[in-house]
Design a protein around this motif. Structure first.
Motif, PDB file in Angstrom:
ATOM      1  N   ARG A  82      14.181 -15.926  -6.519  1.00 51.83           N
ATOM      2  CA  ARG A  82      13.010 -16.294  -7.321  1.00 51.83           C
ATOM      3  C   ARG A  82      12.855 -17.778  -7.560  1.00 51.83           C
ATOM      4  NH1 ARG A  82      16.191 -13.598 -10.433  1.00 51.83           N
ATOM      5  NH2 ARG A  82      17.186 -14.802 -12.298  1.00 51.83           N
ATOM      6  N   PHE A  83      13.912 -18.423  -7.573  1.00 51.98           N
ATOM      7  CA  PHE A  83      13.896 -19.905  -7.583  1.00 51.98           C
ATOM      8  C   PHE A  83      13.073 -20.560  -6.926  1.00 51.98           C
ATOM      9  CE2 PHE A  83      17.596 -18.021  -9.210  1.00 51.98           C
ATOM     10  CZ  PHE A  83      17.814 -18.405 -10.690  1.00 51.98           C
ATOM     11  N   ILE A  84      12.803 -20.181  -5.438  1.00 51.04           N
ATOM     12  CA  ILE A  84      11.806 -20.797  -4.772  1.00 51.04           C
ATOM     13  C   ILE A  84      10.669 -20.950  -5.442  1.00 51.04           C
ATOM     14  CG2 ILE A  84      10.143 -20.442  -2.582  1.00 51.04           C
ATOM     15  CD1 ILE A  84      12.734 -18.822  -1.311  1.00 51.04           C
ATOM     16  N   HIS A  85      10.182 -19.883  -5.921  1.00 51.99           N
ATOM     17  CA  HIS A  85       8.739 -19.809  -6.515  1.00 51.99           C
ATOM     18  C   HIS A  85       8.728 -20.794  -7.829  1.00 51.99           C
ATOM     19  CE1 HIS A  85       7.709 -16.232  -3.970  1.00 51.99           C
ATOM     20  NE2 HIS A  85       9.083 -16.278  -3.875  1.00 51.99           N
ATOM     21  N   GLY A  86       9.740 -20.382  -8.567  1.00 48.97           N
ATOM     22  CA  GLY A  86       9.904 -21.106  -9.928  1.00 48.97           C
ATOM     23  C   GLY A  86       9.832 -22.567  -9.746  1.00 48.97           C
ATOM     24  N   GLU A  87      10.684 -23.162  -8.995  1.00 50.85           N
ATOM     25  CA  GLU A  87      10.568 -24.696  -8.645  1.00 50.85           C
ATOM     26  C   GLU A  87       9.393 -25.405  -8.068  1.00 50.85           C
ATOM     27  OE1 GLU A  87      13.150 -26.637 -10.210  1.00 50.85           O
ATOM     28  OE2 GLU A  87      13.380 -24.653 -11.294  1.00 50.85           O
ATOM     29  N   VAL A  88       8.679 -24.408  -7.147  1.00 52.15           N
ATOM     30  CA  VAL A  88       7.365 -25.028  -6.542  1.00 52.15           C
ATOM     31  C   VAL A  88       6.354 -24.878  -7.874  1.00 52.15           C
ATOM     32  CG1 VAL A  88       5.611 -24.351  -5.008  1.00 52.15           C
ATOM     33  CG2 VAL A  88       7.965 -24.136  -4.253  1.00 52.15           C
ATOM     34  N   PHE A  89       6.426 -24.003  -8.458  1.00 53.41           N
ATOM     35  CA  PHE A  89       5.266 -23.898  -9.603  1.00 53.41           C
ATOM     36  C   PHE A  89       5.735 -25.003 -10.615  1.00 53.41           C
ATOM     37  CE2 PHE A  89       5.046 -19.165  -8.815  1.00 53.41           C
ATOM     38  CZ  PHE A  89       3.522 -19.363  -8.142  1.00 53.41           C
ATOM     39  N   LYS A  90       6.938 -25.408 -10.803  1.00 53.76           N
ATOM     40  CA  LYS A  90       7.176 -26.295 -11.674  1.00 53.76           C
ATOM     41  C   LYS A  90       6.924 -27.873 -11.402  1.00 53.76           C
ATOM     42  CE  LYS A  90      11.383 -26.523 -13.349  1.00 53.76           C
ATOM     43  NZ  LYS A  90      13.323 -26.552 -13.244  1.00 53.76           N
ATOM     44  N   ARG A  91       6.951 -27.913 -10.011  1.00 59.58           N
ATOM     45  CA  ARG A  91       6.594 -29.382  -9.362  1.00 59.58           C
ATOM     46  C   ARG A  91       5.313 -29.573  -8.977  1.00 59.58           C
ATOM     47  NH1 ARG A  91      10.156 -33.485  -7.340  1.00 59.58           N
ATOM     48  NH2 ARG A  91       8.820 -34.876  -5.546  1.00 59.58           N
ATOM     49  N   TYR A  92       4.354 -28.581  -8.978  1.00 58.63           N
ATOM     50  CA  TYR A  92       3.155 -28.633  -8.466  1.00 58.63           C
ATOM     51  C   TYR A  92       2.150 -27.779  -9.265  1.00 58.63           C
ATOM     52  CZ  TYR A  92       5.536 -30.310  -4.557  1.00 58.63           C
ATOM     53  OH  TYR A  92       6.620 -31.012  -3.727  1.00 58.63           O
ATOM     54  N   PRO A  93       1.726 -28.405 -10.649  1.00 54.99           N
ATOM     55  CA  PRO A  93       0.878 -27.562 -11.362  1.00 54.99           C
ATOM     56  C   PRO A  93      -0.278 -27.016 -10.841  1.00 54.99           C
ATOM     57  CG  PRO A  93       1.553 -30.040 -12.517  1.00 54.99           C
ATOM     58  CD  PRO A  93       1.910 -29.845 -10.944  1.00 54.99           C
ATOM     59  N   GLU A  94      -0.891 -27.673  -9.845  1.00 57.82           N
ATOM     60  CA  GLU A  94      -2.082 -27.080  -9.228  1.00 57.82           C
ATOM     61  C   GLU A  94      -1.943 -25.867  -8.357  1.00 57.82           C
ATOM     62  OE1 GLU A  94      -3.540 -30.407  -6.708  1.00 57.82           O
ATOM     63  OE2 GLU A  94      -2.959 -29.435  -4.962  1.00 57.82           O
ATOM     64  N   ILE A  95      -0.697 -25.521  -8.082  1.00 62.67           N
ATOM     65  CA  ILE A  95      -0.381 -24.479  -7.204  1.00 62.67           C
ATOM     66  C   ILE A  95      -0.148 -22.959  -8.029  1.00 62.67           C
ATOM     67  CG2 ILE A  95       1.663 -23.494  -5.830  1.00 62.67           C
ATOM     68  CD1 ILE A  95      -0.239 -25.694  -4.361  1.00 62.67           C
ATOM     69  N   ASN A  96      -0.944 -22.154  -7.600  1.00 58.39           N
ATOM     70  CA  ASN A  96      -0.798 -20.879  -8.303  1.00 58.39           C
ATOM     71  C   ASN A  96      -0.266 -19.783  -7.371  1.00 58.39           C
ATOM     72  OD1 ASN A  96      -2.148 -21.923 -10.905  1.00 58.39           O
ATOM     73  ND2 ASN A  96      -3.838 -22.394  -9.532  1.00 58.39           N
ATOM     74  N   CYS A  97      -0.020 -19.979  -6.319  1.00 57.46           N
ATOM     75  CA  CYS A  97       0.577 -18.891  -5.380  1.00 57.46           C
ATOM     76  C   CYS A  97       1.543 -19.399  -4.558  1.00 57.46           C
ATOM     77  CB  CYS A  97      -0.626 -18.134  -4.813  1.00 57.46           C
ATOM     78  SG  CYS A  97       0.116 -16.662  -3.677  1.00 57.46           S
ATOM     79  N   VAL A  98       2.745 -18.647  -4.440  1.00 59.64           N
ATOM     80  CA  VAL A  98       3.806 -19.105  -3.443  1.00 59.64           C
ATOM     81  C   VAL A  98       4.273 -17.830  -2.814  1.00 59.64           C
ATOM     82  CG1 VAL A  98       6.357 -20.093  -3.140  1.00 59.64           C
ATOM     83  CG2 VAL A  98       4.696 -20.718  -5.044  1.00 59.64           C
ATOM     84  N   VAL A  99       4.294 -18.087  -1.283  1.00 57.77           N
ATOM     85  CA  VAL A  99       4.567 -17.008  -0.347  1.00 57.77           C
ATOM     86  C   VAL A  99       6.093 -17.599   0.685  1.00 57.77           C
ATOM     87  CG1 VAL A  99       4.263 -15.786   1.582  1.00 57.77           C
ATOM     88  CG2 VAL A  99       2.416 -16.326  -0.057  1.00 57.77           C
ATOM     89  N   HIS A 100       7.037 -16.629   0.494  1.00 63.87           N
ATOM     90  CA  HIS A 100       8.345 -17.037   1.234  1.00 63.87           C
ATOM     91  C   HIS A 100       8.367 -15.838   2.326  1.00 63.87           C
ATOM     92  CE1 HIS A 100      12.411 -17.678   2.213  1.00 63.87           C
ATOM     93  NE2 HIS A 100      12.880 -16.700   1.975  1.00 63.87           N
ATOM     94  N   SER A 101       8.753 -16.126   3.436  1.00 65.29           N
ATOM     95  CA  SER A 101       8.627 -15.085   4.694  1.00 65.29           C
ATOM     96  C   SER A 101       9.723 -15.593   5.562  1.00 65.29           C
ATOM     97  CB  SER A 101       7.453 -15.443   5.469  1.00 65.29           C
ATOM     98  OG  SER A 101       7.521 -14.882   6.750  1.00 65.29           O
ATOM     99  N   HIS A 102      10.232 -14.495   6.379  1.00 58.35           N
ATOM    100  CA  HIS A 102      11.294 -14.787   7.415  1.00 58.35           C
ATOM    101  C   HIS A 102      10.736 -14.446   8.729  1.00 58.35           C
ATOM    102  CE1 HIS A 102      14.065 -13.063   3.952  1.00 58.35           C
ATOM    103  NE2 HIS A 102      13.752 -14.480   3.704  1.00 58.35           N
ATOM    104  N   ALA A 103       9.350 -14.491   8.624  1.00 57.37           N
ATOM    105  CA  ALA A 103       8.631 -14.010   9.822  1.00 57.37           C
ATOM    106  C   ALA A 103       9.155 -14.188  11.387  1.00 57.37           C
ATOM    107  CB  ALA A 103       7.340 -14.437   9.968  1.00 57.37           C
ATOM    108  N   GLU A 104       9.637 -13.477  12.100  1.00 58.12           N
ATOM    109  CA  GLU A 104      10.370 -14.004  13.436  1.00 58.12           C
ATOM    110  C   GLU A 104       9.846 -14.635  14.362  1.00 58.12           C
ATOM    111  OE1 GLU A 104      10.094 -10.165  16.535  1.00 58.12           O
ATOM    112  OE2 GLU A 104      10.621  -9.703  14.328  1.00 58.12           O
ATOM    113  N   GLN A 105       8.600 -14.964  14.321  1.00 58.35           N
ATOM    114  CA  GLN A 105       7.815 -15.855  15.271  1.00 58.35           C
ATOM    115  C   GLN A 105       8.070 -17.350  14.828  1.00 58.35           C
ATOM    116  OE1 GLN A 105       6.457 -13.167  13.685  1.00 58.35           O
ATOM    117  NE2 GLN A 105       4.934 -12.205  15.102  1.00 58.35           N
ATOM    118  N   VAL A 106       8.213 -17.434  13.439  1.00 57.29           N
ATOM    119  CA  VAL A 106       8.657 -18.756  13.120  1.00 57.29           C
ATOM    120  C   VAL A 106      10.145 -19.037  13.161  1.00 57.29           C
ATOM    121  CG1 VAL A 106       8.303 -20.249  11.053  1.00 57.29           C
ATOM    122  CG2 VAL A 106       6.731 -18.577  11.432  1.00 57.29           C
TER     123      VAL A 106
END
Ligand SMILES: [Zn+2]
Length: 274
Positions: A82-106
């Motif tokens: 969850r620290f991915i999400h908390g730290e992105v929201f902390k740093r970028y106030p205009e950001i309201n949604c965060v997605v984290h993925s392990h998609a194999e194509q990427v």
């Protein structure tokens, strides 16, 4: 959790969990979060549950952005990352949604030195450079080196990469420079000002990676060994094109969102009880 605004936001969050699963951006792993629509210092995400199985407000947990601790200390188990999400929201106030993925194509683009590039117009948001986060640079002796972004420190280093190093994030500039950060041998994280934008970016990052891989392999198969192959040989979107396509992407991403909602509503696997 009561107001209509909040109820709508939770409903959208549950849909986002299902859509990301339906389109293979997450499996049992991976996650999506939103900033609380009425408490900007709080974010909300699923507890320890596969995204496809998230159904109701009972499945969701509120966390404080400042340290990703649960608002209710008696909350059930949550995601370690969850620290991915908390730290992105902390740093970028205009950001309201965060997605984290392990998609194999990427995944190949996180680890083999081939840069992920915008291969078609639906992925203009990738821009001309997609940073790669390497958590191993931050490990200390004795750490369990499992690649998980499970501390404020690891999360803040990841959040930093959404900004160019020469952008000091003055009070007048808190917009991220990048929409996607790849994570070496792990996956990627993307963000958006709203849920459809972040989900769009997650799905089209995955699609773009597949298109680029096919383009590279076709090029190699056709031109064979004569290719002192340089990935720059392929006509990826240039800077002007990717910027134009990014604007187009942002202006049209409400259309697929309606389709994606209907798709998950039509599948008996998913339940949205918010
Ligand atoms: Zn992960």
């Amino acid at each position: 959790m009561s107001s209509n605004t909040l109820r709508e936001a939770l409903r959208e969050l549950v849909y986002a969990n299902h859509i990301l699963h339906y389109h293979d951006a997450v499996d049992a792993y991976g996650h999506v979060s939103i900033r609380h629509p009425e408490k900007p210092d709080v974010y909300i995400m699923s507890g320890y549950l596969a995204p496809a199985l998230v159904e109701s407000p009972d499945d969701l947990i509120e966390y404080y952005i400042h340290d990703s601790s649960p608002v209710n200390p008696d909350s059930k188990k949550g995601y370690q990352e969850r620290f991915i999400h908390g730290e992105v929201f902390k740093r970028y106030p205009e950001i309201n949604c965060v997605v984290h993925s392990h998609a194999e194509q990427v995944l190949p683009y996180t680890m083999n030195g081939v840069a992920l590039r915008p291969a078609f117009h639906m992925a203009g948001f990738l821009g001309q450079h997609v940073p790669i986060y390497d958590i191993t640079k931050f490990y200390q002796d004795g750490d369990q080196q499992d690649m998980l972004v499970n501390t404020v420190k690891f999360g803040s280093e990841l959040a930093n990469l959404f900004t160019e190093t020469n952008n000091s994030l003055s009070p007048n500039n808190k917009s991220p420079d990048h929409t996607v950060v790849l994570m070496k041998r792990h996956g990627f994280t993307t963000l958006g000002k709203n849920v459809p934008e972040a989900v769009y970016r997650a799905l089209y990052t995955k699609t773009n990676a597949g298109v680029q891989t096919n383009a590279v392999m076709l090029h190699k198969a056709y031109f064979g060994s004569q290719a002192a192959f340089d990935q720059q040989d392929l006509p990826y979107l240039n800077g002007i094109e990717s910027e134009g396509c990014r604007k187009m992407n942002e202006g049209t991403q409400d259309k697929p969102w309606k389709l994606w909602v209907r798709e998950v509503e039509a599948s008996s696997l998913y339940k949205n009880l918010t």
